[in-house]
Motif scaffolding. Sequence first.
Motif, PDB file in Angstrom:
ATOM      1  N   UNK A   1      72.227   3.547  45.129  1.00  0.00           N
ATOM      2  CA  UNK A   1      70.929   3.590  44.447  1.00  0.00           C
ATOM      3  C   UNK A   1      70.268   4.948  44.622  1.00  0.00           C
ATOM      4  N   UNK A   2      70.305   5.497  45.838  1.00  0.00           N
ATOM      5  CA  UNK A   2      69.668   6.789  46.097  1.00  0.00           C
ATOM      6  C   UNK A   2      70.360   7.913  45.352  1.00  0.00           C
ATOM      7  N   UNK A   3      71.703   7.910  45.342  1.00  0.00           N
ATOM      8  CA  UNK A   3      72.439   8.967  44.642  1.00  0.00           C
ATOM      9  C   UNK A   3      72.216   8.887  43.137  1.00  0.00           C
ATOM     10  N   UNK A   4      72.077   7.670  42.620  1.00  0.00           N
ATOM     11  CA  UNK A   4      71.827   7.531  41.181  1.00  0.00           C
ATOM     12  C   UNK A   4      70.430   7.930  40.781  1.00  0.00           C
ATOM     13  N   UNK A   5      69.496   7.904  41.738  1.00  0.00           N
ATOM     14  CA  UNK A   5      68.093   8.163  41.409  1.00  0.00           C
ATOM     15  C   UNK A   5      67.730   9.638  41.430  1.00  0.00           C
TER      16      UNK A   5
ATOM     17  N   UNK B   1      64.844  -2.598  52.181  1.00  0.00           N
ATOM     18  CA  UNK B   1      65.959  -1.903  51.549  1.00  0.00           C
ATOM     19  C   UNK B   1      66.279  -2.481  50.176  1.00  0.00           C
ATOM     20  N   UNK B   2      66.174  -3.803  50.017  1.00  0.00           N
ATOM     21  CA  UNK B   2      66.353  -4.419  48.693  1.00  0.00           C
ATOM     22  C   UNK B   2      65.260  -3.929  47.745  1.00  0.00           C
ATOM     23  N   UNK B   3      64.044  -3.836  48.262  1.00  0.00           N
ATOM     24  CA  UNK B   3      62.916  -3.315  47.482  1.00  0.00           C
ATOM     25  C   UNK B   3      63.215  -1.893  47.003  1.00  0.00           C
ATOM     26  N   UNK B   4      63.734  -1.057  47.916  1.00  0.00           N
ATOM     27  CA  UNK B   4      64.080   0.315  47.536  1.00  0.00           C
ATOM     28  C   UNK B   4      65.138   0.330  46.438  1.00  0.00           C
ATOM     29  N   UNK B   5      66.226  -0.418  46.643  1.00  0.00           N
ATOM     30  CA  UNK B   5      67.337  -0.396  45.691  1.00  0.00           C
ATOM     31  C   UNK B   5      66.884  -0.887  44.317  1.00  0.00           C
TER      32      UNK B   5
ATOM     33  N   UNK C   1      65.746   4.083  37.918  1.00  0.00           N
ATOM     34  CA  UNK C   1      65.882   5.497  37.566  1.00  0.00           C
ATOM     35  C   UNK C   1      67.309   5.988  37.688  1.00  0.00           C
ATOM     36  N   UNK C   2      68.259   5.068  37.638  1.00  0.00           N
ATOM     37  CA  UNK C   2      69.669   5.415  37.855  1.00  0.00           C
ATOM     38  C   UNK C   2      70.205   6.294  36.724  1.00  0.00           C
ATOM     39  N   UNK C   3      70.890   7.368  37.106  1.00  0.00           N
ATOM     40  CA  UNK C   3      71.507   8.284  36.149  1.00  0.00           C
ATOM     41  C   UNK C   3      72.925   8.583  36.636  1.00  0.00           C
TER      42      UNK C   3
END
Length: 493
Positions: free
Chosen positions: A299-303, A213-217, A223-225
């Motif tokens: 992280x997912x929502x920002x990506x 999960x740290x790797x994912x984040x 790619x955070x927007x």
Amino acid sequence: MNQTLGQKLLRTKSAARHHEETASVGVAGAVPGLHRSLGLFPLTMIGVGATIGTGIFFTMVEAVPKAGPAVVLSFLLAALTAGLTALCYAELAGRVPASGSSYSFAYATVGEFAAFIVAACLLLEYGLAASATSIGWSDYLNNFLMNAFGWQIPEQLRSPMFVSDHHNVTFHPGNINLPPILLVIMCGFLLVRGARESATTNAIMVIIKLAILVFFAAIAFTGFDANNFQPFFNMNEASGYAGMAGVTAAAGTVFFSFIGLDTIATAGEEVKDPRRNVPIGILAALIIVTVFYMLVAVAAMGAQPAHMFEGQQAGLSVILQNVTGQAWPALVLSAGAVVSVFSVTLVTIYGQTRILYAISRDGLIPQVFQKVSARTQAPVKNTIIVCVVVGLVAGSVDSTFLWDMVSMGTLTAFMVVSIAVPVIRKRQGADAPPGFRVPFGPYVIPGLSVLACLYIMKDLSPATFRVFFIWMAVAVVAYFGYGMRNSRLNKAK
């Protein structure tokens, strides 16, 4: 002397009797009677391990279409509710040293009928959680095979027969979701052989999960927007999930992922100094899980934009592939998810069989569920029955409303646990053993816990309520038709 109907419904099984019965049963893998070998760290890792690997890998796809970017509030709301209930679990785990967790808590406090209803909720919770988790495993396995070998499982062999869109159910004859069935068979094979993860192995698995999960984040944040968080709330009035309604509906969907709290409470009699370590372990696991869920959600929502989550299979892997334009990050995450979710499915099925064992031991369901193999010291027939049911559901139904059904069962069980706190305080009085106590008296925190559970529950889908009430009706019929007269407490003292 014969008992009246009211006395039968309200009869309780004392904590002392719980301890005597379970401690005398020499069944390998049963919580009671085992050596107190777990310290605080492995206990905390059991809770984290039973939680992480289910919710965050799968439910973003179900929760984000309801709440939009405000799904981060949904995780916070679910965590707050789970935290209130965690305090109640912490107190009861010290007062009722027995297997069965919330079922045993209810049996010792609010009576046999309520305990049977809680048991039905737990069976719904664990059974559907195992099915839904194995369905999600199928998506990540397919993603892994595609990235590693360029091959996918044929569509007809990884699609369910029954598909729900929250309003209607469509039938697709000829389809079967084969990978979840194979996963359940593998788990069942291990369980009937008496296999059980050690605390050390579980801790290693948890560290791997957290590292994934740290790797994912870390990659997703490249790619955070911030524009992906606008508008913050779901604005689609036609969906029925606009504004806070979407937040609470999504909270109901993700709430099942805090099922690990129940696992820690069940492990209470294997713990060194349980009156200290169980409460700390529950709260520590809750904090760790909440931090990681929030990290991954942000992280997912920002990506990627919120609208891309709907229907997205192996969502976290796809996000990494889209952010980097390469397959290897998705391959790493999919491999980690396949291993992680395998262990969670195994533990969930194990928990289901042990709950059935505890209920059967009390005489409330047929004795077949407490029959133990002399060779493997495992409830073989119990395990086979559970795996057949879980496999059939996982192979034929999609996971759209399974998550909500798991949350409904969890929320109901959590409410009963909260209600049990003031009841057991009054019942035990000055004779209560020393240990953790819910702060601010026996009514404030349990009351807030019940209200928070009801607040989340109110926005679950109508289909979820219909299926739940049907299941409760089946439970009531089963109790009056079999459980009440076969209960080991049926004879008046």
